[in-house]
Design a protein around this motif. Structure first.
Motif, mmCIF file in Angstrom:
data_model
loop_
_atom_site.group_PDB
_atom_site.id
_atom_site.type_symbol
_atom_site.label_atom_id
_atom_site.label_comp_id
_atom_site.label_asym_id
_atom_site.label_seq_id
_atom_site.Cartn_x
_atom_site.Cartn_y
_atom_site.Cartn_z
ATOM 1 N N VAL A 200 -63.727 58.251 -38.988
ATOM 2 C CA VAL A 200 -63.917 59.126 -37.830
ATOM 3 C C VAL A 200 -64.026 60.576 -38.272
ATOM 4 O O VAL A 200 -64.914 61.315 -37.831
ATOM 5 C CB VAL A 200 -62.756 58.951 -36.831
ATOM 6 N N LEU A 201 -63.138 61.005 -39.164
ATOM 7 C CA LEU A 201 -63.142 62.396 -39.622
ATOM 8 C C LEU A 201 -64.422 62.737 -40.372
ATOM 9 O O LEU A 201 -64.910 63.873 -40.303
ATOM 10 C CB LEU A 201 -61.921 62.652 -40.517
ATOM 11 N N LYS B 243 -62.301 66.321 -28.485
ATOM 12 C CA LYS B 243 -61.228 65.652 -29.223
ATOM 13 C C LYS B 243 -60.472 64.643 -28.362
ATOM 14 O O LYS B 243 -60.208 63.512 -28.804
ATOM 15 C CB LYS B 243 -60.268 66.690 -29.794
ATOM 16 N N TRP C 145 -56.186 59.395 -36.950
ATOM 17 C CA TRP C 145 -57.563 59.835 -37.208
ATOM 18 C C TRP C 145 -58.006 59.305 -38.570
ATOM 19 O O TRP C 145 -57.766 59.911 -39.599
ATOM 20 C CB TRP C 145 -57.658 61.361 -37.161
ATOM 21 N N LYS C 146 -58.631 58.138 -38.546
ATOM 22 C CA LYS C 146 -59.061 57.487 -39.786
ATOM 23 C C LYS C 146 -60.188 58.277 -40.455
ATOM 24 O O LYS C 146 -60.913 59.034 -39.808
ATOM 25 C CB LYS C 146 -59.535 56.066 -39.505
ATOM 26 N N HIS D 158 -53.027 61.529 -39.829
ATOM 27 C CA HIS D 158 -53.919 60.713 -40.648
ATOM 28 C C HIS D 158 -53.899 59.241 -40.263
ATOM 29 O O HIS D 158 -54.900 58.536 -40.403
ATOM 30 C CB HIS D 158 -53.561 60.862 -42.126
ATOM 31 N N PHE E 14 -56.918 67.970 -37.100
ATOM 32 C CA PHE E 14 -56.822 66.508 -37.195
ATOM 33 C C PHE E 14 -55.921 66.073 -38.351
ATOM 34 O O PHE E 14 -55.581 64.902 -38.466
ATOM 35 C CB PHE E 14 -58.212 65.899 -37.425
ATOM 36 N N CYS F 217 -65.232 54.449 -32.455
ATOM 37 C CA CYS F 217 -65.261 55.899 -32.288
ATOM 38 C C CYS F 217 -66.176 56.543 -33.331
ATOM 39 O O CYS F 217 -66.966 57.430 -33.009
ATOM 40 C CB CYS F 217 -63.854 56.466 -32.405
ATOM 41 N N ALA G 66 -60.143 60.589 -28.976
ATOM 42 C CA ALA G 66 -58.848 59.918 -29.095
ATOM 43 C C ALA G 66 -58.747 58.749 -28.126
ATOM 44 O O ALA G 66 -58.223 57.677 -28.468
ATOM 45 C CB ALA G 66 -57.717 60.914 -28.847
ATOM 46 N N ALA H 102 -61.001 52.693 -34.203
ATOM 47 C CA ALA H 102 -61.628 53.755 -34.989
ATOM 48 C C ALA H 102 -63.093 53.472 -35.323
ATOM 49 O O ALA H 102 -63.928 54.383 -35.263
ATOM 50 C CB ALA H 102 -60.830 54.005 -36.264
ATOM 51 N N ILE I 147 -60.625 55.782 -29.495
ATOM 52 C CA ILE I 147 -59.869 55.104 -30.553
ATOM 53 C C ILE I 147 -58.809 54.199 -29.938
ATOM 54 O O ILE I 147 -58.627 53.050 -30.368
ATOM 55 C CB ILE I 147 -59.217 56.142 -31.495
#
Length: 992
Positions: A110-111, A132, A106-107, A103, A99, A147, A136, A144, A139
Motif C-alpha cells: 500500500v505504501l 488516508k 499500512w503494508k 507498519h 504512515f 487497497c 484505511a 491491503a 484495508i
C-alpha cells in the motif's frame, strides 16, 4: 509567462566565462545538463511541472517569442500566485512519515502505491493525505491487496492537473469514488492474480523504478519473467526492485555534442551506491544481466529475514556462487548476471546426474564452445516442466545451470538420467544451485528476415540489386493483398501472430461467413491497417525483408563426428509441417550483427545416415567439429552458447564470391583488482552507460558503407567492423572502444537512414560536411535545445538500400490498401453496423437462452478488462499523460510517431503483447468458466455469460480519463459468444 508541463524539462548550466570570453565554439560542450536550477529545486524537480517566468522585455518582443517554432501553443489564461505555507519536499516527507508509525496496518504494498502517487506527481501530497481515511477503511473491509490495487488505479485513471482539466475530476469525492469502485472489483482481481500464478508460473509481479536526470519514478508492480534469484526467494518478491536509468522520455541518455552529461552520471552513480528509499525500505544495488545492462537496467533489493538471518545484497550474491577468483569488475558482473537472466521454467538435476566432458579444441579454438548434451530421461522431464500442449517437443534448450550457461541438445546415445556439460560452459563454481533453468528452446524454426547490414554485405559480394527488389516487392504485394479478401486478412494476422489471444483471425473469417466483411467496421479495419502499417515501416525503414527460403536457428556442434569441414546439418519441423532436412551445395550462413564482409559464408548442407543420433534433433543447424577454424566463430565471432544463425538457401541471394572472415584478437578482461566489490560493479555500470558506442558504430558503419566505393570491403569500414566487435565485448571485458583515431562522421546521410517521411531528401550528389565542422551549429540557446532540430542532411543513395527505400511509398501503399477494403465492402452487403448485426444474429440464434441475470457480473468483467487495458496503455507509453492507443494494444505493436521505431520501442511492444495476452486469456476464461463452478455448470452457462458480456460491451460506456472511449471488449466478447454458438449447434456444449 506560465508553463504547464507534462514531464520535467531538460535543464542546463553554462559556464559564464565561455560566454564572456566568446570561446563558445572552441568548447565541444559549453553547457552541462543538470538535475535542477538550484539545490532545493533539485530535490523536487521531478514534481515541478509548472514554471512561472517573468519576461523583462517589450510587448512586441514577447509576441515575436511566441511565434518561434520551439515554443508550444499558448493560451491567454489569467493566473494567480499563492504563497505556500510549506515546501513540496516538506509535504512529501510529512505524508510518508504519517504512515510510518503503523507498519503492521499500512503494508508495504500500500505504501509503495501511496509514495508512487506523490513521487510521480499524480496527486499533490495534501490531496493524498485527504484520502488516508478512505484508504484505511478499504484495508479494514477488503484487505491491503485490495487497497493497493485501488490506489494503483488512481495513477492510471485520473487526469494530470492542467489548465484544461475540470477541478472536479481531481476532487476528493471523485477520487474516493474511484477507490471504492476498484474495491468492489477486488474479488475478481484476486481471482485474476491466482489464475496468472497457475497458468504462468514463470511470471512474478515486480516493482520498478526509473531513475532520470531529475527524479525517481515508481511503477508497477508489473508482470516480469522470473530469474534464479526470484525463484530462490519466492515469498520475498516485493523486496526486489527493477531499476532503469533513462532520460525523461524513457529513452537512454544520448551523447550530446552541445552539452556535457557528467552531472547526470554523477547523480546516477549516487543512486547506485546509496540506494533508493521506498516506504521505509532502502533498496540497494544487487546486479544485472547481460541484456539488462544493454538496456541500462539492473536489480536492487531491500534486506529481509530469511531462514533466521537478515539477507543483504552481499549475502544474496554470496549464495549464488564463488566469484572470488574473478578480478575484473566487468567479468565478475557478467558472471553474477547469469543468475539474473530471464528463465521460463526449471527442473532439479541431482549432482550425481551432472558430468563434465572435454571441449573439442583445435588450433587454439573451441569447436564445442558453449554446448552440452542430455539424455532422454532429462529431456522428458524438461518437457513435463514446460506443460506444453503442442505436438512437437523441442530437443534443444538454452540453459543456465549452477555456474554454467549455454545450449544442451538431446543425444539418444546417452543412457540413464544425465546431463553433460563442457568446461567452456562453466563460468564459476555454484555448488548449491542444481536447477536446470530454461532461457529458450528450439520449438520451431524462426523465420528469416534480411536487414540493412546483411543486404549491404551481400550487395558488395555480388548479389544483384534486382534480387532484393523482387523480394521486397513480393513482401509489399503480400501486404497489399491483406484487404483483398477476409481470408487473406485472417491469414496475414495468423502468420504474424497478431490477435491470437483475442481470436481476431477466427472472428474475421466468421464475420465473412455471416456476410459481414470486416472493413465495414471501423475498429477492425483500423486494427488490420495498423498491423499492416507496422510491417510496412519495418520494410521501408529497416529493410526487414522476409526470405521464404531461409531459417533462423540455434546452432550446436556435431557430437557424432560425421560432418566434414564446411558441412552443416539443417533440420526443421513444426506442428503442421513434416520433418525436413536441407540439402544444398551453396547454402549461405550468417549471423547478426554482421558488419564485416566475411561475416557471410558458404556451407554445404548435407543429410546424415539413418542411424545417426542427429536424426533425433529438430529445428537447429549442426556444425562440423573438424577444420582449421570452427564456422560459428567466423560469423561475427559467434559461438554455440545460444547464438542464432541465419541459413539462406534462396539462389537469387547467392553471392558471386565470399571473403575471408575477420580474425580479431580476443579482448582479455583486465584483472586489475584484488577483490571485486560492489562499488567496482556500479562504477562499471556507469562506465558502460557513458561509453556504450555499439549503436553509434553500427550507424556510422552503415552510412560509410554507402559512401565508400567498395562498401563494406573498404578499409575504413573494416576498421569500424573491428571496433564494433570490441564494443560488443565491452559488457564482458570492460574495455571501451576508442573512436578518436577515426575521421569525423559525415553529417550527410543516405536517404534510407531517414527517421521518417517528414525528412527532406536532397537531390543530386551528397554533401561532404562532417560532424566536427559544426557549420550549422545553432547560435540561439533555445534552438540549441530543440530536440526536433535535424542535425543531418539526407541525399539519395545510389546503392541498393537507397533503391529499396525509395521503392516503397508508405502513403500510396496504405491508400491502396484502404481503397481495396472499401471495394471489399462494396462488393458485399451495404455498409452495416457490424456489432449491431452480430447482436441481431446472437439474439436470433439464442432466443431461448436466459442471460440477463449475468449482466451485472458481465459489467464487472468488462470494467476489470478495461482497467487492465488502461494500465497497459499507460505502462508502455513514453509518459503517463500520453498513453498508447487501444488499437496498438489490441494488435500487439506500438506504432510510434514515424519510421520503424527504436529498439526500446520494439522491446516494449513484445512485453506489451505478452502482458495484454495474459489479460485477454484470463478474461476469456472468466467468460467461459465463470467463478468456482464445476464442469457441468460451465457447460450450461458459458453461452449465457458470453451473451451478457456482448450485451454489456455494446453499451455506450463513459469516456475514461486520458484514453477516451474503449471498444475492444465487445469484439473479444463477440468472438467468444460466436464460438459458443457454434459449439451449441454442434451439440458439443462448452470446452473448459
Amino acid at each position: 509567462m506560465t508553463l504547464a508541463l507534462t514531464e520535467a524539462p531538460k535543464m542546463y548550466s553554462e559556464d559564464p566565462m565561455i560566454e564572456k570570453l566568446s570561446i563558445r565554439r572552441a568548447s565541444r560542450s559549453p553547457k552541462t545538463r543538470v538535475g535542477g536550477v538550484a539545490p532545493l529545486h533539485t530535490e523536487i524537480a521531478s514534481n515541478c511541472l509548472v514554471y512561472r517566468l517573468h519576461l523583462d522585455a517589450s510587448s512586441h518582443q514577447i509576441k515575436a517569442l511566441l511565434r518561434t517554432r520551439q515554443l508550444p501553443s499558448s493560451i491567454a489564461w489569467p493566473t494567480s500566485v499563492f504563497a505556500c505555507c510549506s515546501s513540496l519536499a516538506d509535504e512529501q516527507y510529512t505524508l510518508m512519515t504519517s504512515f510510518a508509525h503503523q507498519h503492521d496496518f499500512w503494508k508495504f504494498e500500500v505504501l509503495f502505491q501511496i509514495q508512487k502517487l506523490s513521487q510521480n506527481a499524480y496527486l499533490p501530497p495534501k490531496k493524498i493525505a485527504a484520502l488516508k481515511d478512505e484508504m484505511a477503511n478499504i484495508i479494514r473491509r477488503s484487505g491491503a491487496p485490495a487497497c493497493a490495487e485501488a490506489i494503483k488505479k488512481l495513477s492510471s485513471q485520473t487526469p494530470y492537473a492542467g489548465p484544461d482539466i475540470n477541478p472536479s475530476e481531481l476532487s476528493v469525492p471523485t477520487l474516493v469514488g474511484i477507490l471504492t469502485k476498484s474495491e468492489s472489483q477486488s474479488h475478481i482481481k484476486a481471482m485474476h492474480n491466482q489464475e496468472l500464478a497457475v497458468k504462468f508460473p514463470h511470471i512474478a509481479p515486480i516493482q520498478r523504478a526509473t531513475v532520470t536526470p531529475v527524479g525517481v519514478y515508481l511503477e508497477g508492480p508489473d508482470r516480469e519473467t522470473k530469474n534464479r534469484v526470484l525463484r530462490k526467494y519466492p515469498g520475498h518478491v516485493d523486496y526486489f526492485l527493477r531499476v532503469t536509468f533513462a532520460d525523461e522520455n524513457g529513452e537512454n541518455i544520448r551523447h550530446d555534442i552541445t552539452a556535457s552529461n557528467k552531472e547526470l552520471y554523477k547523480r546516477f552513480e549516487g543512486v547506485l551506491n546509496d540506494g533508493i528509499m521506498i516506504a521505509g525500505r532502502n533498496f540497494e544495488f544487487l546486479g544485472f544481466s547481460h541484456s539488462s545492462l544493454r538496456a541500462h537496467t539492473c536489480w536492487f533489493m531491500a534486506p529481509f529475514a530469511y531462514k533466521g538471518r537478515l539477507l543483504h545484497a552481499r549475502a544474496v550474491i554470496a549464495d549464488l556462487g564463488d566469484f572470488s577468483s574473478i578480478k575484473s569488475a566487468a567479468k565478475c558482473a557478467a558472471r553474477i548476471g547469469q543468475a539474473f537472466s530471464d528463465t521460463f521454467n526449471s527442473i532439479h538435476l541431482p549432482i550425481d546426474s551432472f558430468f563434465v566432458m572435454d571441449d573439442v579444441e583445435r588450433n587454439g579454438r573451441k569447436f564445442s564452445d558453449g554446448v552440452g548434451t542430455i539424455s532422454l530421461s532429462v529431456l522428458q522431464e524438461l518437457w513435463r516442466s514446460a506443460s506444453r500442449t503442442r505436438k512437437l517437443k523441442p530437443t534443444l534448450f538454452q540453459i543456465r545451470y549452477a555456474g554454467a550457461k549455454g545450449m544442451i541438445s538431446y543425444d539418444r546415445r546417452l543412457s540413464g538420467h544425465q546431463m553433460r556439460l563442457r568446461p567452456s560452459m562453466i563460468k564459476f563454481d555454484a555448488p548449491n544451485a542444481n536447477e536446470i533453468e530454461i532461457c529458450g528452446d528450439a520449438s520451431r524454426p524462426l523465420p528469416l528476415f534480411l536487414n540493412r547490414q546483411v543486404i549491404k554485405i551481400l550487395e558488395d559480394l555480388g548479389v544483384p540489386s534486382e534480387s532484393f527488389l523482387e523480394l521486397q516487392n513480393a513482401a509489399v504485394d503480400q501486404l497489399r493483398s491483406t484487404t483483398l479478401t477476409c481470408d487473406s486478412a485472417a491469414d496475414f494476422l495468423k502468420q504474424n501472430q497478431i490477435g491470437k489471444a483475442t481470436h481476431l483471425p477466427w472472428l474475421m473469417r466468421k464475420l465473412d461467413r455471416m456476410g459481414l466483411p470486416f472493413p465495414a467496421d471501423t475498429f477492425l479495419e483500423d486494427a488490420l491497417e495498423t498491423a499492416v502499417l507496422i510491417q510496412l515501416r519495418q520494410l521501408k525503414y529497416k529493410a526487414r525483408i522476409p526470405v521464404k527460403n531461409g531459417f533462423t536457428l540455434y546452432g550446436i556442434m556435431d557430437e557424432t563426428g560425421y560432418l566434414k569441414e564446411g558441412e552443416i546439418f539443417v533440420v526443421t519441423e513444426t506442428d503442421k509441417s513434416e520433418r525436413s532436412v536441407l540439402i544444398g551445395e551453396e547454402v549461405i550462413v550468417t549471423r547478426s550483427p554482421a558488419l564485416h564482409p566475411g561475416d557471410v559464408q558458404r556451407a554445404r548442407a548435407v543429410d546424415v545416415p539413418d542411424d545417426s543420433a542427429l536424426n533425433a534433433l529438430s529445428n537447429c543447424v549442426v556444425f562440423s567439429q573438424f577444420g582449421e577454424r570452427d564456422l560459428p566463430s567466423q560469423l561475427s565471432g559467434g559461438d554455440l552458447d545460444g547464438d542464432l544463425f541465419q541459413i539462406i538457401f534462396d539462389q537469387s541471394l547467392s553471392p558471386s564470391c565470399v571473403v575471408a572472415p575477420a580474425d580479431y584478437p580476443r579482448a582479455v578482461p583486465v584483472d586489475a583488482l584484488t577483490k571485486v566489490e560492489k562499488h567496482h560493479m556500479t562504477g562499471f555500470f556507469i562506465k558502460f552507460m557513458e561509453n556504450d558506442q555499439l549503436g553509434r558504430i553500427a550507424t556510422w558503419h552503415l552510412l560509410m558503407a554507402d559512401q565508400k566505393a567498395e562498401g563494406t570491403r573498404d578499409e575504413y569500414c573494416m576498421r569500424l567492423a573491428e571496433k564494433h566487435s570490441t564494443a560488443v565485448d565491452f559488457s564482458k571485458t570492460g574495455i571501451a572502444v576508442d573512436l578518436f583515431d577515426l575521421e569525423p562522421q559525415p553529417k550527410s546521410r543516405p536517404d534510407f537512414m531517414a527517421t521518417g517521411p517528414q525528412v527532406t531528401i536532397e537531390k543530386g550528389p551528397r554533401l561532404t560536411s562532417f560532424e566536427e565542422e559544426d557549420d550549422d551549429a545553432p547560435e540561439d540557446d533555445v534552438d540549441a535545445l530543440d530536440p526536433d532540430r535535424a542535425p543531418y542532411t539526407y541525399y539519395e543513395s545510389e546503392k541498393v538500400l537507397g533503391a529499396l527505400y525509395r521503392e516503397i511509398d508508405e502513403e500510396t501503399v496504405m491508400r491502396d490498401i484502404h481503397q481495396q477494403a472499401r471495394i471489399l465492402t462494396g462488393n458485399r452487403t451495404p455498409a452495416k453496423n457490424v456489432m449491431k448485426e452480430i447482436w441481431i444474429y446472437v439474439k436470433r440464434e439464442t432466443s431461448l437462452i436466459q442471460w440477463e441475470h449475468y449482466k451485472e457480473w458481465a459489467t464487472e468483467i468488462r470494467d476489470m478488462y478495461e482497467d487492465h487495458l488502461i494500465e497497459t496503455m499507460t505502462q508502455f507509453s513514453t509518459h503517463a499523460t500520453k498513453p498508447i492507443s487501444e488499437v496498438e494494444v489490441y494488435v500487439g505493436n506500438i506504432v510510434g510517431k514515424t519510421g520503424a521505431g527504436s529498439r526500446q520501442q520494439r522491446e516494449k511492444s513484445k512485453s506489451m503483447r505478452e502482458t495484454y495476452d495474459m489479460d485477454v486469456i484470463f478474461t476469456i476464461n472468466c467468460i467461459i468458466k465463470g467463478e468456482d463452478q464445476g464442469e457441468e455448470a460451465v457447460a450450461e452457462e458459458a453461452l449465457a455469460r458470453s451473451i451478457a458480456c456482448l450485451a454489456v460491451g455494446m453499451e455506450q460506456t463513459q469516456s475514461r480519463a486520458r484514453v477516451g472511449m474503449l471498444r475492444s471488449f465487445s469484439y473479444i466478447a463477440a468472438a467468444v459468444c460466436l464460438k459458443e454458438i457454434e459449439k451449441m449447434k454442434r451439440g458439443e456444449g462448452v470446452q473448459g
